[in-house]
Design a protein around this motif. Sequence first.
Motif, PDB file in Angstrom:
ATOM      1  N   ASN A  86       0.828  -1.214   0.184  1.00 42.35           N
ATOM      2  CA  ASN A  86      -0.037   0.046  -0.005  1.00 42.35           C
ATOM      3  C   ASN A  86       0.783   1.106   0.010  1.00 42.35           C
ATOM      4  OD1 ASN A  86       0.840   0.541   2.556  1.00 42.35           O
ATOM      5  ND2 ASN A  86      -0.970  -0.637   3.456  1.00 42.35           N
ATOM      6  N   ALA A  87       0.572   2.269   0.262  1.00 42.72           N
ATOM      7  CA  ALA A  87       1.204   3.749   0.115  1.00 42.72           C
ATOM      8  C   ALA A  87       2.247   3.628   0.989  1.00 42.72           C
ATOM      9  CB  ALA A  87       0.247   4.821   0.153  1.00 42.72           C
ATOM     10  N   GLY A  88       1.884   3.340   2.302  1.00 43.04           N
ATOM     11  CA  GLY A  88       2.979   3.140   3.373  1.00 43.04           C
ATOM     12  C   GLY A  88       3.944   2.065   3.452  1.00 43.04           C
ATOM     13  N   TYR A  89       3.784   1.058   2.667  1.00 40.39           N
ATOM     14  CA  TYR A  89       4.746   0.090   2.576  1.00 40.39           C
ATOM     15  C   TYR A  89       5.141  -0.446   1.014  1.00 40.39           C
ATOM     16  CZ  TYR A  89       3.834  -0.680   7.311  1.00 40.39           C
ATOM     17  OH  TYR A  89       3.920  -0.429   8.908  1.00 40.39           O
ATOM     18  N   ARG A  90       6.215   0.245   0.599  1.00 35.67           N
ATOM     19  CA  ARG A  90       6.511  -0.056  -0.817  1.00 35.67           C
ATOM     20  C   ARG A  90       7.862  -1.098  -0.786  1.00 35.67           C
ATOM     21  NH1 ARG A  90       2.763   2.431  -4.078  1.00 35.67           N
ATOM     22  NH2 ARG A  90       2.220   4.255  -3.632  1.00 35.67           N
ATOM     23  N   ASN A  91       7.705  -1.699  -1.886  1.00 36.41           N
ATOM     24  CA  ASN A  91       9.000  -2.739  -2.121  1.00 36.41           C
ATOM     25  C   ASN A  91       8.984  -3.602  -0.887  1.00 36.41           C
ATOM     26  OD1 ASN A  91      10.972  -4.183  -3.490  1.00 36.41           O
ATOM     27  ND2 ASN A  91      12.254  -2.412  -3.399  1.00 36.41           N
TER      28      ASN A  91
END
Length: 488
Positions: free
Chosen positions: A299-304
Amino acid sequence: MTVMTRRETMDRDPLRPTIKDTIGDRVRSLALEAGARPRAQGFGRLFPQLVAPRHRLPEGPRTLDALLDLAETMAEGEEIHREPRRKCAGDGDLPAAYTYLTEFVLNDLVWQRRSAAPPARPSESAPLESLDLLVNRRAGVLELESVYDAPRDPQDVRRMLLGQVAPAPAGQARPPRKGAANDLPRHPRSLDPGRDRIARAGDPRSDAMLVLSQLHVAFLKAHNRLVRDGLGFQEARLALRERYRWMVMNDLLPRLCDPQALEEARGRAGAGSPGAVPAEFAAAFVLAPAMARPSYDYNAGYRNVERGALATRLVLGAAGRGSDALPEHWIIAWEGFLPLEGLAPQRARAINTRIAGAESTASTLARRHLLEGYRLGLPTGQAVAAHLGLTPLAGERLLAALPESQRGAAAPFAQATPLWFYVLAEAGDPEGPAGARLGPVGSRIVAATLYGLLGAQPQAAGAPGRPFDHFTLSDLILLAEEEDLLAL
């Protein structure tokens, strides 16, 4: 001097049941002797003509050691790309969410358990003599058992019970347009890891990884949205089952299977059912490990984020600690997994014989599935191809379809290949599907099984509730998000 094989030097014999398995087998055996009859079904054979030893892998420790060697080479390692939203080498064209729909469907059809302790065998390395000792806790009819074998909402028994997410820590936020009911219902915290906040769901496998858990939540919310349309529990369940079957047969299968194999399966739909889930299907449809990415933009807070970090247990924290439920900032953003917005979604990995992620995890998973096929006495991929009148992928052609680093370990199986590995190799063949879908053998096993179990292509006309003429995975997520918006 006695030389121990690799199988003998492992911490635990991979074919030997655990203590927990042994105790469970004994309890079930005593229950059967007392007259109990399990609700579970059995497993069948899609190709009962191929049970002779000449159609299977050779029996013995040498084969087991070679399978362990092969499993080690199936781990892709970490050298491949690390940018989930950019298409790179090894990616396929399927949106990433279809990896987890494939896993969900397999879990909806197959949950294997032994029905009684196995009899004494002359050799630990011998496959099972028959499938009679195996039971399938699933009915094998695509009826969302794992969704509906779960508690209903005590405030309105027409609805399925959902779990409330926990507040986010300071500096974190819930993704937009998401309600509080976005977790599986859970048991209370406990110092016992086996009981601590486990999901109150019909299948504990649904809660192993967050993406799969959130897909399960989407089915629960979709049911509740249909109830908002005025349907009773039974009507909403029937409506969602019909949509689910349409999704599997008309959205998922065409993405995974060869068009000719699908046409053949459609032509035979209703001509006869296998009666039980075939063991060959249970092996051939284990595609999610090969399709899963090493990391995701969750999600927007947890990338890659590393896929391993998306394990539900890691997010919840150690037994007795952490939040009571999924923290709200860990709700999934499905627009990163499906074409729900202008940006292209993340893609599933191309189907082949490599498993992405941590090397130890990938090789352990590969070892489990290779040994399971041997234990079940499945026919080799070449035996199935010849039986179907297809040209087998064998010898130098098979090895050429594999990564160079894998060819040495695969050489002992060039003429007689484990069925699961053969299905993956056939799919990844650069001269064939090149990872875009299953090859001829894999497609026919999957399509024939699903059409056989279902009896015929599902029709939407008789479904209760709002009419539909198509229902894709994206439609499921959108229906679930309607429930979110109405609950805000």
